[in-house]
Motif scaffolding. Sequence first.
Motif, PDB file in Angstrom:
ATOM      1  N   SER A   1       0.842  -1.184   0.000  1.00  0.00           N
ATOM      2  CA  SER A   1       0.000   0.000   0.000  1.00  0.00           C
ATOM      3  C   SER A   1       0.883   1.243   0.000  1.00  0.00           C
ATOM      4  N   PRO A   2       0.424   2.320  -0.608  1.00  0.00           N
ATOM      5  CA  PRO A   2       1.245   3.531  -0.697  1.00  0.00           C
ATOM      6  C   PRO A   2       1.418   4.196   0.674  1.00  0.00           C
ATOM      7  N   ARG A   3       2.554   4.834   0.832  1.00  0.00           N
ATOM      8  CA  ARG A   3       2.853   5.570   2.060  1.00  0.00           C
ATOM      9  C   ARG A   3       3.120   7.024   1.698  1.00  0.00           C
ATOM     10  N   MET A   4       2.742   7.910   2.594  1.00  0.00           N
ATOM     11  CA  MET A   4       3.108   9.317   2.441  1.00  0.00           C
ATOM     12  C   MET A   4       4.374   9.516   3.261  1.00  0.00           C
ATOM     13  N   VAL A   5       5.444   9.938   2.577  1.00  0.00           N
ATOM     14  CA  VAL A   5       6.745  10.057   3.221  1.00  0.00           C
ATOM     15  C   VAL A   5       7.304  11.467   3.046  1.00  0.00           C
ATOM     16  N   MET A   6       8.255  11.773   3.916  1.00  0.00           N
ATOM     17  CA  MET A   6       8.892  13.083   3.886  1.00  0.00           C
ATOM     18  C   MET A   6      10.377  12.902   4.195  1.00  0.00           C
ATOM     19  N   PRO A   7      11.263  13.534   3.412  1.00  0.00           N
ATOM     20  CA  PRO A   7      12.689  13.454   3.733  1.00  0.00           C
ATOM     21  C   PRO A   7      13.078  14.510   4.769  1.00  0.00           C
ATOM     22  N   TYR A   8      14.019  14.139   5.623  1.00  0.00           N
ATOM     23  CA  TYR A   8      14.547  15.050   6.637  1.00  0.00           C
ATOM     24  C   TYR A   8      16.061  14.943   6.631  1.00  0.00           C
ATOM     25  N   ALA A   9      16.733  16.043   6.924  1.00  0.00           N
ATOM     26  CA  ALA A   9      18.194  16.054   6.967  1.00  0.00           C
ATOM     27  C   ALA A   9      18.667  16.342   8.383  1.00  0.00           C
ATOM     28  N   ALA A  10      19.749  15.689   8.777  1.00  0.00           N
ATOM     29  CA  ALA A  10      20.345  15.950  10.085  1.00  0.00           C
ATOM     30  C   ALA A  10      20.893  17.375  10.157  1.00  0.00           C
ATOM     31  N   HIS A  11      21.280  17.934   9.022  1.00  0.00           N
ATOM     32  CA  HIS A  11      21.783  19.314   8.945  1.00  0.00           C
ATOM     33  C   HIS A  11      20.956  20.075   7.908  1.00  0.00           C
ATOM     34  N   PRO A  12      19.777  20.571   8.293  1.00  0.00           N
ATOM     35  CA  PRO A  12      18.904  21.225   7.312  1.00  0.00           C
ATOM     36  C   PRO A  12      19.490  22.501   6.714  1.00  0.00           C
ATOM     37  N   ASP A  13      20.486  23.092   7.352  1.00  0.00           N
ATOM     38  CA  ASP A  13      21.128  24.257   6.757  1.00  0.00           C
ATOM     39  C   ASP A  13      22.078  23.854   5.617  1.00  0.00           C
ATOM     40  N   MET A  14      22.497  22.586   5.590  1.00  0.00           N
ATOM     41  CA  MET A  14      23.402  22.085   4.565  1.00  0.00           C
ATOM     42  C   MET A  14      22.660  21.372   3.435  1.00  0.00           C
ATOM     43  N   ILE A  15      21.578  20.666   3.766  1.00  0.00           N
ATOM     44  CA  ILE A  15      20.807  19.904   2.780  1.00  0.00           C
ATOM     45  C   ILE A  15      19.469  20.601   2.565  1.00  0.00           C
ATOM     46  N   LEU A  16      19.210  21.033   1.342  1.00  0.00           N
ATOM     47  CA  LEU A  16      17.974  21.739   1.009  1.00  0.00           C
ATOM     48  C   LEU A  16      17.186  20.888   0.024  1.00  0.00           C
ATOM     49  N   PHE A  17      16.059  20.348   0.480  1.00  0.00           N
ATOM     50  CA  PHE A  17      15.233  19.502  -0.382  1.00  0.00           C
ATOM     51  C   PHE A  17      14.420  20.367  -1.330  1.00  0.00           C
ATOM     52  N   HIS A  18      14.201  19.870  -2.545  1.00  0.00           N
ATOM     53  CA  HIS A  18      13.450  20.620  -3.547  1.00  0.00           C
ATOM     54  C   HIS A  18      11.952  20.565  -3.306  1.00  0.00           C
ATOM     55  N   GLN A  19      11.466  19.578  -2.581  1.00  0.00           N
ATOM     56  CA  GLN A  19      10.030  19.513  -2.290  1.00  0.00           C
ATOM     57  C   GLN A  19       9.798  19.826  -0.811  1.00  0.00           C
ATOM     58  N   ASP A  20       8.724  20.570  -0.557  1.00  0.00           N
ATOM     59  CA  ASP A  20       8.367  20.940   0.809  1.00  0.00           C
ATOM     60  C   ASP A  20       7.205  20.117   1.341  1.00  0.00           C
ATOM     61  N   GLU A  21       6.623  19.294   0.495  1.00  0.00           N
ATOM     62  CA  GLU A  21       5.431  18.525   0.858  1.00  0.00           C
ATOM     63  C   GLU A  21       5.749  17.029   0.882  1.00  0.00           C
ATOM     64  N   PRO A  22       5.036  16.263   1.702  1.00  0.00           N
ATOM     65  CA  PRO A  22       5.197  14.808   1.653  1.00  0.00           C
ATOM     66  C   PRO A  22       4.821  14.292   0.265  1.00  0.00           C
ATOM     67  N   PHE A  23       5.384  13.137  -0.098  1.00  0.00           N
ATOM     68  CA  PHE A  23       5.047  12.538  -1.385  1.00  0.00           C
ATOM     69  C   PHE A  23       4.718  11.064  -1.183  1.00  0.00           C
ATOM     70  N   GLN A  24       4.035  10.509  -2.176  1.00  0.00           N
ATOM     71  CA  GLN A  24       3.579   9.125  -2.092  1.00  0.00           C
ATOM     72  C   GLN A  24       4.684   8.190  -2.572  1.00  0.00           C
ATOM     73  N   LEU A  25       4.923   7.137  -1.783  1.00  0.00           N
ATOM     74  CA  LEU A  25       5.901   6.119  -2.125  1.00  0.00           C
ATOM     75  C   LEU A  25       5.182   4.780  -2.195  1.00  0.00           C
ATOM     76  N   LEU A  26       5.230   4.142  -3.353  1.00  0.00           N
ATOM     77  CA  LEU A  26       4.584   2.848  -3.544  1.00  0.00           C
ATOM     78  C   LEU A  26       5.563   1.732  -3.203  1.00  0.00           C
ATOM     79  N   ALA A  27       5.060   0.666  -2.597  1.00  0.00           N
ATOM     80  CA  ALA A  27       5.892  -0.489  -2.238  1.00  0.00           C
ATOM     81  C   ALA A  27       6.551  -1.071  -3.485  1.00  0.00           C
ATOM     82  N   GLY A  28       7.815  -1.427  -3.364  1.00  0.00           N
ATOM     83  CA  GLY A  28       8.535  -2.055  -4.458  1.00  0.00           C
ATOM     84  C   GLY A  28       8.991  -1.101  -5.547  1.00  0.00           C
TER      85      GLY A  28
END
Length: 168
Positions: A1-28
């Motif tokens: 089943s799909p999951r809504m996931v979000m990436p996080y960085a241990a150093h958010p001042d160093m790693i800047l993600f291009h998406q600000d919203e959770p996204f759907q991740l399908l199994a496999g």
Amino acid sequence: SPRMVMPYAAHPDMILFHQDEPFQLLAGTSQAVEFEVRCNSPGPRQTKIHLVDIKTRELVGAWLLQIEPSIPEVKRTYSVDLPLGRSANRKIVFQNPLKDPVVYLVRSSNPQIAEVREVHLPLAGHEKAPIRLRFPAKHAASYSEVFVFVTDTEERDSSCLLIRVRYA
């Protein structure tokens, strides 16, 4: 089943993600997570990225990044001599080399030595304006080098300035 996931960085001042919203991740399946790495100084370092299910808070994936940034290409170098025991403000003139108006983001590699007073610098085409820096008081003679990064929000133009700071 799909999951809504979000990436996080241990150093958010160093790693800047291009998406600000959770996204759907399908199994496999796999999915690209786009991000930028912004380092304020050269030298090797590590940071972690975690992918978390936002509903269950379960860790879905984790990565350890080994980053080895090089010394940036310096466009201009400035020397700043400062007296001991007093903070100081200085201006560095910057010119937009583009014909179009641009909003630049200005950041310091070490705000404890040279703090950028105004992070946003809007400039018309070929316009000049000061970058305002604040230098805190030091009570002992010292020498430091600080990079000032000037990047337009659309990343069409970027500059690296080197500030050599001497307290005497």
